[in-house]
Design a protein around this motif. Structure first.
Motif: not given
Length: 210
Positions: A1-8
């Motif tokens: 999972m990308s950083s943006a996906g993890i953050f969301i």
């Protein structure tokens, strides 16, 4: 999972947790309705600051320390519960006193006092750090990218302060305030009972660990 996906994913989970009823909701709503809109927003920012504290501690690995030294976790839970009981007693004792809205709105110290009250309420429950740590452990990669590491505290503050700002704005509106002034004694005693119950629950859950 990308950083943006993890953050969301983390922010979505935290938003659900923030919206759950608890002592933070009681404190912010009561401050907003009994003092002023500015005080309510200051309290919301206090909740955001408390969330950042817990997020930072979770990222620093304090939960590992708490799991290793059980007595420290018990001490934090009992101390947090005692603080909630302290707030409950103060609310109950002031239930019969008339409120001076002019002082609440114009007092220069009131927003800072509201901020500190909310901050202390937020960090009085050590279970919150376990929630943060659980989410971080479940969703963060073994090596956290620097951009995600920097974004997490900002996101946590935005979620916590954002939600409680909505609460503050809602409860500082004219109709809720009129209702509060009409039934101040009953509302304060109900808020005190809720806060006291949460404090006792926190203390008893801490003592039951032993």
């Amino acid at each position: 999972m990308s950083s943006a996906g993890i953050f969301i994913s983390i922010m979505a989970a935290l938003a659900v947790g923030a919206m759950s009823p608890g002592p933070s909701f009681v404190v912010v709503s009561r401050i907003a309705i009994s003092r002023s809109r500015l005080d309510g927003l200051a309290a919301a920012f206090g909740m955001g600051a408390g969330g950042v504290v817990f997020a930072g501690l979770a990222l620093a690995g304090l939960t590992a320390l708490l799991s290793q030294f059980e007595w420290l976790y018990v001490l934090l839970k009992v101390a947090g519960g005692a603080y909630l009981l302290y707030i409950a007693v103060n609310i109950w004792r002031g239930a019969a006193k008339p409120i001076e809205l002019s002082d609440a709105v114009n007092g220069h110290r009131a927003p800072m006092r509201s901020f500190i009250t909310a901050l202390l309420t937020q960090i009085s429950n050590p279970k919150t750090i376990i929630v943060y740590a659980s989410l971080f452990a479940a969703l963060l990669p073994r090596t956290v990218p620097l951009d995600l590491l920097l974004a997490l505290p900002v996101g946590v503050f935005a979620v916590e302060a954002g939600w409680y700002s909505i609460v503050a704005l809602a409860f500082s509106a004219r109709h809720p305030r009129r209702l509060y002034l009409h039934a101040k004694g009953w509302i304060d005693r109900a808020a005190s009972a809720v806060m006291g119950g949460l404090g006792l629950r926190l203390i008893l859950s801490g003592l039951s660990i032993r």
